[in-house]
Design a protein around this motif. Sequence first.
Motif, PDB file in Angstrom:
ATOM      1  N   ALA A  37     -31.570  49.204  56.923  1.00  0.00           N
ATOM      2  CA  ALA A  37     -31.239  49.988  55.728  1.00  0.00           C
ATOM      3  C   ALA A  37     -30.890  51.422  56.098  1.00  0.00           C
ATOM      4  O   ALA A  37     -29.983  52.025  55.511  1.00  0.00           O
ATOM      5  CB  ALA A  37     -32.401  49.969  54.746  1.00  0.00           C
ATOM      6  N   GLU A  41     -27.318  53.346  55.446  1.00  0.00           N
ATOM      7  CA  GLU A  41     -27.132  54.632  54.781  1.00  0.00           C
ATOM      8  C   GLU A  41     -26.359  55.602  55.663  1.00  0.00           C
ATOM      9  O   GLU A  41     -25.463  56.315  55.187  1.00  0.00           O
ATOM     10  CB  GLU A  41     -28.475  55.244  54.402  1.00  0.00           C
ATOM     11  CG  GLU A  41     -28.320  56.587  53.682  1.00  0.00           C
ATOM     12  CD  GLU A  41     -29.628  57.091  53.106  1.00  0.00           C
ATOM     13  OE1 GLU A  41     -30.096  56.511  52.111  1.00  0.00           O
ATOM     14  OE2 GLU A  41     -30.175  58.081  53.644  1.00  0.00           O
ATOM     15  N   ASP A 298     -31.268  51.842  41.671  1.00  0.00           N
ATOM     16  CA  ASP A 298     -30.591  50.610  42.075  1.00  0.00           C
ATOM     17  C   ASP A 298     -31.694  49.603  42.384  1.00  0.00           C
ATOM     18  O   ASP A 298     -32.208  49.548  43.492  1.00  0.00           O
ATOM     19  CB  ASP A 298     -29.726  50.877  43.312  1.00  0.00           C
ATOM     20  CG  ASP A 298     -29.039  49.612  43.830  1.00  0.00           C
ATOM     21  OD1 ASP A 298     -29.299  48.518  43.266  1.00  0.00           O
ATOM     22  OD2 ASP A 298     -28.265  49.710  44.804  1.00  0.00           O
ATOM     23  N   HIS A 301     -31.388  47.203  45.360  1.00  0.00           N
ATOM     24  CA  HIS A 301     -31.408  47.703  46.741  1.00  0.00           C
ATOM     25  C   HIS A 301     -32.746  47.366  47.401  1.00  0.00           C
ATOM     26  O   HIS A 301     -33.807  47.533  46.790  1.00  0.00           O
ATOM     27  CB  HIS A 301     -31.195  49.219  46.745  1.00  0.00           C
ATOM     28  CG  HIS A 301     -30.790  49.766  48.075  1.00  0.00           C
ATOM     29  ND1 HIS A 301     -31.676  49.918  49.108  1.00  0.00           N
ATOM     30  CD2 HIS A 301     -29.590  50.198  48.541  1.00  0.00           C
ATOM     31  CE1 HIS A 301     -31.045  50.418  50.161  1.00  0.00           C
ATOM     32  NE2 HIS A 301     -29.778  50.590  49.836  1.00  0.00           N
ATOM     33  N   SER A 304     -35.335  50.207  47.231  1.00  0.00           N
ATOM     34  CA  SER A 304     -35.397  50.881  45.937  1.00  0.00           C
ATOM     35  C   SER A 304     -36.676  51.694  45.778  1.00  0.00           C
ATOM     36  O   SER A 304     -36.659  52.806  45.248  1.00  0.00           O
ATOM     37  CB  SER A 304     -35.285  49.846  44.808  1.00  0.00           C
ATOM     38  OG  SER A 304     -35.256  50.477  43.548  1.00  0.00           O
TER      39      SER A 304
END
Length: 434
Positions: A37, A41, A298, A301, A304
């Motif tokens: 993740a 990003e 979100d 996600h 989140s």
Amino acid sequence: MSTGFDRAGGDGLRRGERALVVLPDRSSETNSRTTEARLDEAAGLAEAISLDVVERMSFRIRQPRPATLFGKGQVEEIAARAEAVEAKVVVVDAALTPVQQKNLEDGTKAKVIDRTGLILEIFGERAATAEGRLQVELAHLDYQAGRLVRSWTHLERQRGGFGFLGGPGETQIEADRRLIRDRMARIRKELEQVKRTRALHRDRRKRAPWPVIALVGYTNAGKSTLFNRLTRATVLAEDLLFATLDPTMREIQLPGFDKAILSDTVGFVSNLPTELVAAFRATLEEVASADLILHVRDIHHPDSDAQKADVEQVLADLGLGEGEDGPPRLEVWNKVDLIEGEERAAVENEADRREDVITLSALTGEGEDRLAARVADLLREGAAVHHLRLSAGEGGKLAWLHSRGEVLDSRNEGDEMFVVVRLSPENWQRWQGL
């Protein structure tokens, strides 16, 4: 809008330049996000300024090296991979010292940009207002002051990015510390004036007969998509990190209200560069003066919860933490259209059990009516009934009461009007200031 890589020259870069993203995974850090993740990003940040991410790597860093951050073997591996995929840019998802940045460039034979420089470049491209550009330029100067990069052509620019990745000025102008200090001092003076003007505008809005609702959330949570749906506007809403930078305000319709004002704000991000904290604070001053905060999440996600924690930390830093003397808050769990089956049912059940959560899809419009009704209820929450006496000539104040509260009764007696109205505590305070 002109940016630092629309042009070629020196070691300047073009849009679409091939980039290698590298994540230093420090075992001593506590981070609830997965490595994948965090790489996603970082790649998203690079793509937000049109770099072509062709490869991503992560390295466990047990003891950061003062000279290069990474170990010698890791630097060699990065260099070999950059050469293999023909990457001209190495994006390091961490803050680098000037020495580390230079040594990594020497070791990889590529242009190196760290997380701070990357976010500054994005902000430089996206800032649309005079205040936004000044805040970003000030942050950039603060960042570059210790790097002695020979590129100060942006001091004459009026718009756009600031050429952190190089440009024609790179080999033309030697960095001048005095120029930087003088320019920073001038910007701070200009920002003080802008701040005073914004305060005046906020004061006028407080006296206006409409509630203000602020959207906040992690970058790319869907705030601008929701903003466009609720306002029928066409604010930039792309699948890009930091698609919105400057606050945008539009009129919306709510049940039982003449109208309300919705404010879209900059997306939050983890590990925000210290140079940009002041810019965030200025942008988010609008949030502190709102009647209601909608925290858009979100919910699809995988990180989140971690994103929520980052947003709440920034709000707490602004004195708007949970339970503090600030606007009420409602969590908007967005992107439920991307969730199916048992997972969707679990999300909906949890939201149903909580009064501070509502689910929707800003993309499809599912849940939009429920959100509008809930927002209207929250704006009326805590309202009390007041008995007021107005002169016959105060029609404007009567209109204010009709649009901001719920007029239960009104009657004329000679030159006076007697009004019974239900007002929220915030609106009662505003009324007393009229």
